[in-house]
Design a protein around this motif. Structure first.
Motif, PDB file in Angstrom:
ATOM      1  N   VAL A  21       0.858  -1.186   0.000  1.00 55.81           N
ATOM      2  CA  VAL A  21       0.000   0.000   0.000  1.00 55.81           C
ATOM      3  C   VAL A  21       0.892   1.233   0.000  1.00 55.81           C
ATOM      4  O   VAL A  21       1.881   1.302   0.735  1.00 55.81           O
ATOM      5  N   VAL A  22       0.530   2.223  -0.812  1.00 53.64           N
ATOM      6  CA  VAL A  22       1.304   3.461  -0.929  1.00 53.64           C
ATOM      7  C   VAL A  22       0.422   4.643  -0.553  1.00 53.64           C
ATOM      8  O   VAL A  22      -0.683   4.793  -1.083  1.00 53.64           O
ATOM      9  N   PHE A  23       0.924   5.465   0.367  1.00 50.70           N
ATOM     10  CA  PHE A  23       0.243   6.696   0.751  1.00 50.70           C
ATOM     11  C   PHE A  23       1.010   7.885   0.172  1.00 50.70           C
ATOM     12  O   PHE A  23       2.153   8.140   0.566  1.00 50.70           O
ATOM     13  N   GLY A  24       0.383   8.605  -0.767  1.00 49.07           N
ATOM     14  CA  GLY A  24       0.936   9.859  -1.216  1.00 49.07           C
ATOM     15  C   GLY A  24       0.598  10.943  -0.214  1.00 49.07           C
ATOM     16  O   GLY A  24      -0.071  10.699   0.799  1.00 49.07           O
ATOM     17  N   PRO A  25       1.027  12.180  -0.466  1.00 46.60           N
ATOM     18  CA  PRO A  25       0.743  13.268   0.475  1.00 46.60           C
ATOM     19  C   PRO A  25      -0.754  13.506   0.645  1.00 46.60           C
ATOM     20  O   PRO A  25      -1.559  13.266  -0.255  1.00 46.60           O
ATOM     21  N   GLY A  26      -1.119  13.993   1.834  1.00 49.02           N
ATOM     22  CA  GLY A  26      -2.467  14.478   2.072  1.00 49.02           C
ATOM     23  C   GLY A  26      -3.506  13.431   2.377  1.00 49.02           C
ATOM     24  O   GLY A  26      -4.677  13.620   2.062  1.00 49.02           O
ATOM     25  N   VAL A  27      -3.126  12.326   3.034  1.00 45.22           N
ATOM     26  CA  VAL A  27      -4.082  11.254   3.320  1.00 45.22           C
ATOM     27  C   VAL A  27      -4.345  11.173   4.821  1.00 45.22           C
ATOM     28  O   VAL A  27      -3.414  11.213   5.626  1.00 45.22           O
ATOM     29  N   SER A  28      -5.615  11.037   5.165  1.00 49.11           N
ATOM     30  CA  SER A  28      -5.978  10.724   6.553  1.00 49.11           C
ATOM     31  C   SER A  28      -6.900   9.516   6.545  1.00 49.11           C
ATOM     32  O   SER A  28      -7.765   9.383   5.682  1.00 49.11           O
ATOM     33  N   VAL A  29      -6.691   8.630   7.517  1.00 47.28           N
ATOM     34  CA  VAL A  29      -7.471   7.402   7.637  1.00 47.28           C
ATOM     35  C   VAL A  29      -7.984   7.326   9.071  1.00 47.28           C
ATOM     36  O   VAL A  29      -7.199   7.349  10.019  1.00 47.28           O
ATOM     37  N   ALA A  30      -9.298   7.229   9.231  1.00 48.30           N
ATOM     38  CA  ALA A  30      -9.908   7.255  10.558  1.00 48.30           C
ATOM     39  C   ALA A  30      -9.903   5.874  11.202  1.00 48.30           C
ATOM     40  O   ALA A  30      -9.595   4.853  10.569  1.00 48.30           O
ATOM     41  N   ASP A  31     -10.299   5.834  12.471  1.00 49.98           N
ATOM     42  CA  ASP A  31     -10.267   4.616  13.267  1.00 49.98           C
ATOM     43  C   ASP A  31     -11.028   3.476  12.583  1.00 49.98           C
ATOM     44  O   ASP A  31     -12.102   3.665  12.016  1.00 49.98           O
ATOM     45  N   GLY A  32     -10.445   2.287  12.688  1.00 48.76           N
ATOM     46  CA  GLY A  32     -11.131   1.079  12.266  1.00 48.76           C
ATOM     47  C   GLY A  32     -11.172   0.817  10.782  1.00 48.76           C
ATOM     48  O   GLY A  32     -11.749  -0.187  10.350  1.00 48.76           O
ATOM     49  N   ALA A  33     -10.573   1.656   9.978  1.00 43.86           N
ATOM     50  CA  ALA A  33     -10.599   1.455   8.531  1.00 43.86           C
ATOM     51  C   ALA A  33      -9.605   0.366   8.126  1.00 43.86           C
ATOM     52  O   ALA A  33      -8.627   0.101   8.821  1.00 43.86           O
ATOM     53  N   THR A  34      -9.867  -0.236   6.979  1.00 42.44           N
ATOM     54  CA  THR A  34      -8.971  -1.252   6.417  1.00 42.44           C
ATOM     55  C   THR A  34      -8.561  -0.834   5.019  1.00 42.44           C
ATOM     56  O   THR A  34      -9.423  -0.538   4.179  1.00 42.44           O
TER      57      THR A  34
END
Length: 463
Positions: free
Chosen positions: A287-300
């Motif tokens: 998995v690759v995260f580019g700039p500007g990503v937010s992931v909230a609790d419990g996400a997959t």
């Protein structure tokens, strides 16, 4: 014994970034090459800013236009031309710091990982009871290579600073190396630099010689030693840049897992400098995260997904093989599956697009279902247009929604439809050509083609 720095004491940072960086072999200035999606110079400046400097001055030379643009509004610049050594580089900041009476922290743009706590230790040591003239940041690498040496007494006071090329065999045997980073009181700094000469193997004005000048005056200098040599690793080549990226990613992965994130295959997950992850987030491999990503609790986030400029809500599922582009927003419990792409689109709470879908410039209401192969046709060749899909709407597979268009709440778009006009709430919209049936046509076609092919083969043999 160091005492905490008075919180009212001001300091300025001077960052050296005038070198050509020829080993990088790039049109992009060395210090602007990214690590974790952020230029190495900006990594360093962000760490400095945690200590609230009164002023930051970046010394530029080769590629000055690039750096001046990169730091515009964030720092002043000073030009070093020609480049006559590190001491000469710091001297160029004199005009920008004219009248400044606080402390000066001297850093390097290609040494981006210095921690704020380490910088603070240097500033605190400068104001210890023995009042050293200069504080140097030292380190003990596994291989001392060509680093300059710090010859120090047991109490950390410096007896001599020497560059590797000028060091004796006994001095080279010393494992304490000079990182080049220093802290000096502003009023002392330029007075000491004015007395530094260039009688050395390179004919340059070495910054480290301020220690020797102060020593000649009977003043002590001191060394602060970092416990992590990687903190002061310089980056001069593509190989070293790759090593720095790997070092940064390892740190970021460990930080994420310590904060309650599960990484199924940590070495295959890549973060950006500003990735924000909640608790109980699960991230599968590759998995690759580019700039500007937010992931909230419990996400997959499932395997082989790429996210950039996206917001993933609580308990959402992404992927595998999904792509979230800038402006993608998934609200609580939303799902995107394999080969789904979102761009500048919102997927409402509990809505899902599980297969082979493009959602661009779209708003999808809560609980809506987007069937496999659906696309929002958002671009007419000149302008972008928006698609709005109401709550609980059902979009059948292989549908094309031609924007601008609105699909009402609880509406159904039949599979295979190309919708170019608004669909009212609760309405069924089916846009298909009339189905034509010709009994026996396929059988006659196959018979004719087989006969023709046999004739061609027969004619070929005769020829």
């Amino acid at each position: 014994m160091a005492r905490p720095m008075d919180i009212t004491r001001e300091f300025a940072a001077v960052i050296l970034a005038a070198g050509k960086g020829t080993r990088m072999k790039s049109q992009v200035h060395k210090v602007l090459h990214p690590i974790g999606g952020r230029a190495m110079l900006h990594h360093l400046m962000a760490s400095v800013n945690e200590l609230s400097p009164r002023q930051t001055v970046v010394v530029v030379g080769s590629g000055r236009d690039q750096i001046e643009s990169a730091v515009a509004g964030r720092a002043a610049t000073a030009l070093q031309e020609p480049q006559l050594g590190t001491g000469h580089a710091v001297q160029q900041a004199a005009a920008a710091l004219a009248g400044f009476t606080g402390d000066v922290l001297i850093l390097y743009g290609d040494v981006p990982f210095v921690r704020p706590a380490t910088m603070q230790r240097m500033l605190d040591r400068l104001h210890a009871d023995d009042a050293p003239a200069v504080v140097v940041l030292g380190f003990e690498p596994a291989d001392t290579l060509q680093y300059g040496r710090v010859i120090a007494a047991a109490d950390g006071t410096i007896e001599k600073m020497v560059e590797h090329k000028d060091a004796s065999a006994a001095e080279r045997a010393c494992r304490l190396c000079n990182s080049g980073l220093m802290a000096v009181r502003g009023p002392d700094l330029f007075a000491l630099l004015d007395r530094v000469g260039n009688d050395n193997a390179a004919g340059e004005y070495y910054l480290v010689d301020v220690v020797n000048v102060a020593r000649a005056d009977g003043r002590k200098s001191a060394v602060v030693v970092t416990d992590d040599p990687g903190e002061v690793a310089g980056i001069n080549s593509r190989g070293e840049l790759a090593d720095a990226e790997a070092q940064w990613q390892r740190f970021r992965r460990d930080e994420a897992m310590a904060a309650g994130v599960s990484l199924r295959a940590p070495d295959t997950v890549f973060f950006s400098y500003d990735t924000v992850l909640g608790r109980d987030v699960t991230i599968e491999q590759n998995v690759v995260f580019g700039p500007g990503v937010s992931v909230a609790d419990g996400a997959t986030i499932r395997a082989f997904s790429h996210l950039e400029g996206a917001k993933v809500g609580e308990d959402c599922q992404v992927g595998p093989f999904a792509r979230l582009r800038p402006g993608a927003v998934m609200e609580k419990g939303a799902r995107v599956g394999n080969f789904v792409e979102m761009k500048n689109a919102t997927l409402g709470e509990g809505a899902k697009a599980n297969h082979l879908t493009y959602l661009g410039d779209a708003d999808v209401g809560a609980g809506a279902n987007i069937g496999a192969g659906t696309i929002t046709c958002n671009y007419d060749g000149y302008f972008k247009h928006r698609t709005v899909i109401g709550p609980r709407a059902f979009i059948g597979s292989n549908s094309a929604l031609i924007a601008p268009v609105r699909i009402g709440a609880d509406a159904i778009v039949a599979a295979g439809s190309a919708v170019s006009r608004d669909v009212d709430e609760g309405e069924l919209r089916m846009v298909r050509a009339e189905q034509l049936v010709k009994p026996g046509w396929a059988d006659r076609f196959h018979d004719a083609m087989k006969k023709k092919k046999a004739q061609e083969r027969s004619a070929g043999k005769k020829g």
